[in-house]
Write a protein that holds these residues in place. Sequence first.
Motif, PDB file in Angstrom:
ATOM      1  N   UNK A 283      18.494  -6.488   8.084  1.00  0.00           N
ATOM      2  CA  UNK A 283      18.500  -5.088   7.664  1.00  0.00           C
ATOM      3  C   UNK A 283      17.402  -4.301   8.375  1.00  0.00           C
ATOM      4  N   UNK A 284      16.243  -4.914   8.545  1.00  0.00           N
ATOM      5  CA  UNK A 284      15.132  -4.237   9.203  1.00  0.00           C
ATOM      6  C   UNK A 284      15.451  -3.910  10.654  1.00  0.00           C
ATOM      7  N   UNK A 285      16.182  -4.802  11.298  1.00  0.00           N
ATOM      8  CA  UNK A 285      16.549  -4.557  12.692  1.00  0.00           C
ATOM      9  C   UNK A 285      15.480  -5.032  13.654  1.00  0.00           C
ATOM     10  N   UNK A 286      14.859  -4.089  14.347  1.00  0.00           N
ATOM     11  CA  UNK A 286      13.879  -4.412  15.386  1.00  0.00           C
ATOM     12  C   UNK A 286      12.522  -4.758  14.761  1.00  0.00           C
ATOM     13  N   UNK A 287      12.420  -5.979  14.234  1.00  0.00           N
ATOM     14  CA  UNK A 287      11.176  -6.422  13.605  1.00  0.00           C
ATOM     15  C   UNK A 287      10.117  -6.621  14.686  1.00  0.00           C
ATOM     16  N   UNK A 288       9.038  -5.840  14.599  1.00  0.00           N
ATOM     17  CA  UNK A 288       7.977  -5.944  15.593  1.00  0.00           C
ATOM     18  C   UNK A 288       6.760  -6.702  15.087  1.00  0.00           C
ATOM     19  N   UNK A 289       6.683  -6.882  13.760  1.00  0.00           N
ATOM     20  CA  UNK A 289       5.506  -7.484  13.149  1.00  0.00           C
ATOM     21  C   UNK A 289       5.921  -8.388  11.997  1.00  0.00           C
ATOM     22  N   UNK A 290       5.300  -9.570  11.926  1.00  0.00           N
ATOM     23  CA  UNK A 290       5.584 -10.536  10.860  1.00  0.00           C
ATOM     24  C   UNK A 290       4.264 -11.009  10.267  1.00  0.00           C
ATOM     25  N   UNK A 291       4.202 -11.109   8.945  1.00  0.00           N
ATOM     26  CA  UNK A 291       3.084 -11.735   8.247  1.00  0.00           C
ATOM     27  C   UNK A 291       3.578 -13.036   7.632  1.00  0.00           C
ATOM     28  N   UNK A 292       2.845 -14.120   7.846  1.00  0.00           N
ATOM     29  CA  UNK A 292       3.190 -15.413   7.260  1.00  0.00           C
ATOM     30  C   UNK A 292       2.027 -15.875   6.399  1.00  0.00           C
ATOM     31  N   UNK A 293       2.310 -16.266   5.156  1.00  0.00           N
ATOM     32  CA  UNK A 293       1.220 -16.706   4.302  1.00  0.00           C
ATOM     33  C   UNK A 293       1.651 -17.138   2.924  1.00  0.00           C
ATOM     34  N   UNK A 294       0.711 -17.041   1.992  1.00  0.00           N
ATOM     35  CA  UNK A 294       0.919 -17.497   0.616  1.00  0.00           C
ATOM     36  C   UNK A 294       0.899 -16.293  -0.322  1.00  0.00           C
ATOM     37  N   UNK A 295       0.374 -16.473  -1.550  1.00  0.00           N
ATOM     38  CA  UNK A 295       0.391 -15.385  -2.529  1.00  0.00           C
ATOM     39  C   UNK A 295      -0.420 -14.177  -2.086  1.00  0.00           C
ATOM     40  N   UNK A 296      -1.468 -14.408  -1.313  1.00  0.00           N
ATOM     41  CA  UNK A 296      -2.308 -13.298  -0.858  1.00  0.00           C
ATOM     42  C   UNK A 296      -1.500 -12.378   0.048  1.00  0.00           C
ATOM     43  N   UNK A 297      -0.672 -12.955   0.890  1.00  0.00           N
ATOM     44  CA  UNK A 297       0.228 -12.179   1.748  1.00  0.00           C
ATOM     45  C   UNK A 297       1.405 -11.645   0.952  1.00  0.00           C
ATOM     46  N   UNK A 298       1.949 -12.478   0.062  1.00  0.00           N
ATOM     47  CA  UNK A 298       3.065 -12.062  -0.798  1.00  0.00           C
ATOM     48  C   UNK A 298       2.736 -10.740  -1.489  1.00  0.00           C
ATOM     49  N   UNK A 299       1.489 -10.582  -1.908  1.00  0.00           N
ATOM     50  CA  UNK A 299       1.078  -9.424  -2.714  1.00  0.00           C
ATOM     51  C   UNK A 299       1.049  -8.109  -1.942  1.00  0.00           C
ATOM     52  N   UNK A 300       1.300  -8.135  -0.642  1.00  0.00           N
ATOM     53  CA  UNK A 300       1.517  -6.875   0.064  1.00  0.00           C
ATOM     54  C   UNK A 300       2.708  -6.137  -0.568  1.00  0.00           C
ATOM     55  N   UNK A 301       3.570  -6.865  -1.249  1.00  0.00           N
ATOM     56  CA  UNK A 301       4.767  -6.259  -1.835  1.00  0.00           C
ATOM     57  C   UNK A 301       4.504  -5.612  -3.190  1.00  0.00           C
ATOM     58  N   UNK A 302       3.326  -5.834  -3.754  1.00  0.00           N
ATOM     59  CA  UNK A 302       3.002  -5.187  -5.026  1.00  0.00           C
ATOM     60  C   UNK A 302       1.609  -4.546  -4.960  1.00  0.00           C
ATOM     61  N   UNK A 303       0.556  -5.346  -4.996  1.00  0.00           N
ATOM     62  CA  UNK A 303      -0.799  -4.776  -4.973  1.00  0.00           C
ATOM     63  C   UNK A 303      -1.061  -3.956  -3.712  1.00  0.00           C
ATOM     64  N   UNK A 304      -0.490  -4.380  -2.602  1.00  0.00           N
ATOM     65  CA  UNK A 304      -0.745  -3.689  -1.340  1.00  0.00           C
ATOM     66  C   UNK A 304       0.417  -2.860  -0.830  1.00  0.00           C
ATOM     67  N   UNK A 305       1.371  -2.558  -1.708  1.00  0.00           N
ATOM     68  CA  UNK A 305       2.611  -1.911  -1.278  1.00  0.00           C
ATOM     69  C   UNK A 305       2.390  -0.587  -0.564  1.00  0.00           C
ATOM     70  N   UNK A 306       1.552   0.274  -1.135  1.00  0.00           N
ATOM     71  CA  UNK A 306       1.336   1.593  -0.525  1.00  0.00           C
ATOM     72  C   UNK A 306       0.687   1.472   0.855  1.00  0.00           C
ATOM     73  N   UNK A 307      -0.236   0.536   0.975  1.00  0.00           N
ATOM     74  CA  UNK A 307      -0.896   0.320   2.269  1.00  0.00           C
ATOM     75  C   UNK A 307       0.103  -0.225   3.281  1.00  0.00           C
ATOM     76  N   UNK A 308       0.949  -1.146   2.838  1.00  0.00           N
ATOM     77  CA  UNK A 308       1.976  -1.720   3.712  1.00  0.00           C
ATOM     78  C   UNK A 308       2.885  -0.627   4.260  1.00  0.00           C
ATOM     79  N   UNK A 309       3.327   0.263   3.373  1.00  0.00           N
ATOM     80  CA  UNK A 309       4.236   1.322   3.795  1.00  0.00           C
ATOM     81  C   UNK A 309       3.596   2.210   4.857  1.00  0.00           C
ATOM     82  N   UNK A 310       2.327   2.457   4.707  1.00  0.00           N
ATOM     83  CA  UNK A 310       1.612   3.324   5.649  1.00  0.00           C
ATOM     84  C   UNK A 310       1.278   2.611   6.954  1.00  0.00           C
TER      85      UNK A 310
END
Length: 237
Positions: A47-74
Amino acid sequence: MMKYLALFLGILSLPLSAETSLSTTAESRTQKWWMPRHQEKLEQKKVLGDVQLVFIGDSITHAWENKGKDVWEKEYAPYKALNLGYSADRTENALWRIENGEVDEISPKAIVIMIGTNNAGHRDEPSEQTALGIKAILDLLEKKQPEAKILLLGIFPRGATPEDPKRILTDGTNKIIETYADNKRIFYLNINNTFLEENGTLSRNVMKDLLHPNPDQYQVWADAIRPQLGQLLATKH
């Protein structure tokens, strides 16, 4: 018979070799949410298509989807970034996911990796063994994504003081994985001092549980890696 039993038991008592290390043996997990997340990520990259960046990790990385969501979007959404962080994952779990398609059929410019704290946290794994797991991930990515630049982050600090046993383990791993950087394809960056006091202590104002960054620390993380990550993302394949 007793002789063979003694031999068998002796083999079992031998330390794990690099080839048989738990940290380097790809392993899936049985939690109900884990495999559905894997399937979701296989679909998300399409769905994303041209993925230019990937993060691989554990819960600390997982949390970009909640605690860090606004920062991720920006910071990262403009790069169609794919978050491959899974809570409680160890190196062997990330290996399984990579082996089973999570970075296939995409061409990212950069991959950010930060994993290994659960190897120490779950089984007090020696630093050398965790480092072997991280090396196995790097080797697999070289086969799967030979053109991608890799930003290998030092495992974030844990525990209140530098004397915390698990901090000692992860610091030991960081000293080893630092040597994996060739500054051509693999680049190492340790931003731990960003989170620590001058005396090396970790405040609960930074990580409430002395392991996972608080929500405001996701901007701190993004700021700390932006200069080097920006250079890698600007690199042409």
